[in-house]
Design an enzyme around this catalytic site. Structure first.
Site, PDB file in Angstrom:
ATOM      1  N   GLY A  16       7.268  -4.779  -2.219  1.00 37.92           N
ATOM      2  CA  GLY A  16       6.568  -5.013  -3.485  1.00 37.92           C
ATOM      3  C   GLY A  16       7.375  -4.538  -4.671  1.00 37.92           C
ATOM      4  O   GLY A  16       6.886  -3.839  -5.542  1.00 37.92           O
ATOM      5  N   ALA A  17       8.650  -4.951  -4.716  1.00 35.24           N
ATOM      6  CA  ALA A  17       9.590  -4.355  -5.668  1.00 35.24           C
ATOM      7  C   ALA A  17       9.867  -5.213  -6.893  1.00 35.24           C
ATOM      8  O   ALA A  17      10.747  -4.891  -7.678  1.00 35.24           O
ATOM      9  CB  ALA A  17      10.909  -4.061  -4.945  1.00 35.24           C
ATOM     10  N   GLY A  67       6.045  -3.528 -11.619  1.00 32.12           N
ATOM     11  CA  GLY A  67       5.320  -2.266 -11.564  1.00 32.12           C
ATOM     12  C   GLY A  67       6.126  -1.099 -11.017  1.00 32.12           C
ATOM     13  O   GLY A  67       7.323  -0.950 -11.273  1.00 32.12           O
ATOM     14  N   ILE A  68       5.440  -0.277 -10.218  1.00 32.12           N
ATOM     15  CA  ILE A  68       6.047   0.941  -9.665  1.00 32.12           C
ATOM     16  C   ILE A  68       7.264   0.600  -8.803  1.00 32.12           C
ATOM     17  O   ILE A  68       8.290   1.277  -8.847  1.00 32.12           O
ATOM     18  CB  ILE A  68       5.017   1.716  -8.813  1.00 32.12           C
ATOM     19  CG1 ILE A  68       3.851   2.191  -9.683  1.00 32.12           C
ATOM     20  CG2 ILE A  68       5.663   2.913  -8.125  1.00 32.12           C
ATOM     21  CD1 ILE A  68       2.678   2.723  -8.873  1.00 32.12           C
ATOM     22  N   GLY A  69       7.158  -0.456  -7.998  1.00 28.30           N
ATOM     23  CA  GLY A  69       8.245  -0.836  -7.103  1.00 28.30           C
ATOM     24  C   GLY A  69       9.521  -1.161  -7.843  1.00 28.30           C
ATOM     25  O   GLY A  69      10.613  -0.709  -7.482  1.00 28.30           O
ATOM     26  N   TYR A  98     -10.615  -1.284  -0.352  1.00 28.11           N
ATOM     27  CA  TYR A  98      -9.367  -0.708  -0.876  1.00 28.11           C
ATOM     28  C   TYR A  98      -9.257   0.769  -0.504  1.00 28.11           C
ATOM     29  O   TYR A  98      -8.225   1.231  -0.004  1.00 28.11           O
ATOM     30  CB  TYR A  98      -9.298  -0.876  -2.396  1.00 28.11           C
ATOM     31  CG  TYR A  98      -8.068  -0.241  -3.008  1.00 28.11           C
ATOM     32  CD1 TYR A  98      -6.826  -0.868  -2.913  1.00 28.11           C
ATOM     33  CD2 TYR A  98      -8.131   0.994  -3.652  1.00 28.11           C
ATOM     34  CE1 TYR A  98      -5.681  -0.280  -3.455  1.00 28.11           C
ATOM     35  CE2 TYR A  98      -6.998   1.584  -4.191  1.00 28.11           C
ATOM     36  CZ  TYR A  98      -5.768   0.944  -4.088  1.00 28.11           C
ATOM     37  OH  TYR A  98      -4.636   1.527  -4.606  1.00 28.11           O
TER      38      TYR A  98
END
Length: 294
Positions: free
Chosen positions: A23-24, A27-29, A177
């Site tokens: 998931g890069a 966002g954070i990734g 979740y």
């Protein structure tokens, strides 16, 4: 200005080390990959959306002058895709020093993965459970190496529904979740025990409340109502990546395993996350769902 209580400021040289971040592409990734690339690491961006991933890769290479950033297709909602990815990765590379299981989905209406799993449990836990197992041999060979699982403080609200793990009898988009994030911590703690003596550590973390595209699937009214709170209290993706970087890179953590971090420091997990009986139940179910044998 969004707050950030934890920042990873240690200077490290990651030249010669191989990283894999799921998931890069945003966002954070993406911020995690950017910082690792700045420090000279070789990074594989494992992403579902190849168009976004290629664009992110170009931006990262331009910003860091590090050409050793690669994009590979990975759909965590498909067991076939995960198996194909792992097979191809191991043909390409015989080392992996850090696996960062970062990808996630949040607050979805009930949908199923290609294999019939509830999407949040399927992507956030089962997909990473399978991916991690398929890469354990190369992680062990590359030891000292690390596995970093991005969980959430919302694991504290989670329950592993042993009678309805796949949310077939009833469904709550945030209940599912929270269950998946609790699964991340239970998986981390159980895997740490099983990897004792191998030189492979595994830790989980809470990145903070971060303004990312995870909220894209939320109802419009909810997003509208939360917008002021997001601006005031949510971290930027760069701030949100700090604890991932701490867990992945801090030299002091080389032998630390089975822990949970928040704001770049250890934090206690919920009572449910320490339940060994539930951990063993989840492990056995995860093996069945993913077809992993001991």
């Amino acid at each position: 200005m969004p707050f950030c209580d934890g920042e990873f400021t240690k200077q490290t040289d990651e030249t010669g080390k191989v990283f894999l971040v799921t998931g890069a592409n945003a966002g954070i990734g993406k911020e995690t990959v950017l910082e690792i690339a700045k420090r000279g690491g070789t990074v594989f961006m494992a992403c579902r959306n190849m168009e976004k991933a290629k664009q992110a890769r170009e931006e990262i290479i331009t910003a860091t002058n590090n050409p050793n950033v690669f994009v590979r297709q990975l759909d965590l909602s498909s067991m076939d895709s995960i198996r194909q990815f792992a097979e191809n990765f191991k043909k390409e590379r015989d080392t992996l020093h850090v696996l960062i299981n970062n990808a996630g989905v949040m607050g979805l209406p009930r949908t199923l993965t290609k294999d019939g799993f509830e999407m949040q449990m399927g992507v956030n836990h089962m997909g990473h459970f399978l991916l991690t197992h398929l890469l354990l041999d190369v992680l062990k060979k590359s030891a000292p190496s690390r596995i970093v699982n991005v969980s959430s403080a919302l694991h504290e609200q989670g329950t592993i529904n042993v009678d309805d793990l796949n949310s077939e009898k009833s469904y709550s988009r945030f209940g599912a979740y929270n269950q998946s994030k609790l699964a991340n911590v239970l998986f981390t703690r159980e895997l740490a025990k099983r990897l004792e003596g191998t030189g492979v550590t595994v830790n989980a973390l809470h990145p903070g409340a971060v303004d990312t595209d995870l909220v894209d699937s939320w109802p419009s009214a909810m997003k509208f109502l939360l917008k002021p709170a997001v601006w005031m209290f949510f971290k930027t993706p760069k701030s949100g990546a700090q604890t991932s970087l701490y867990a992945a890179l801090d030299p002091d953590l080389e032998k630390v395993t089975g822990q949970y971090f928040s704001d770049c420091k250890p934090k206690e997990v919920s009572a449910a996350a320490k339940d060994e009986k539930t951990a063993k139940f989840l492990w056995a179910e995860s093996q069945k769902w993913t077809g992993i044998k001991e």
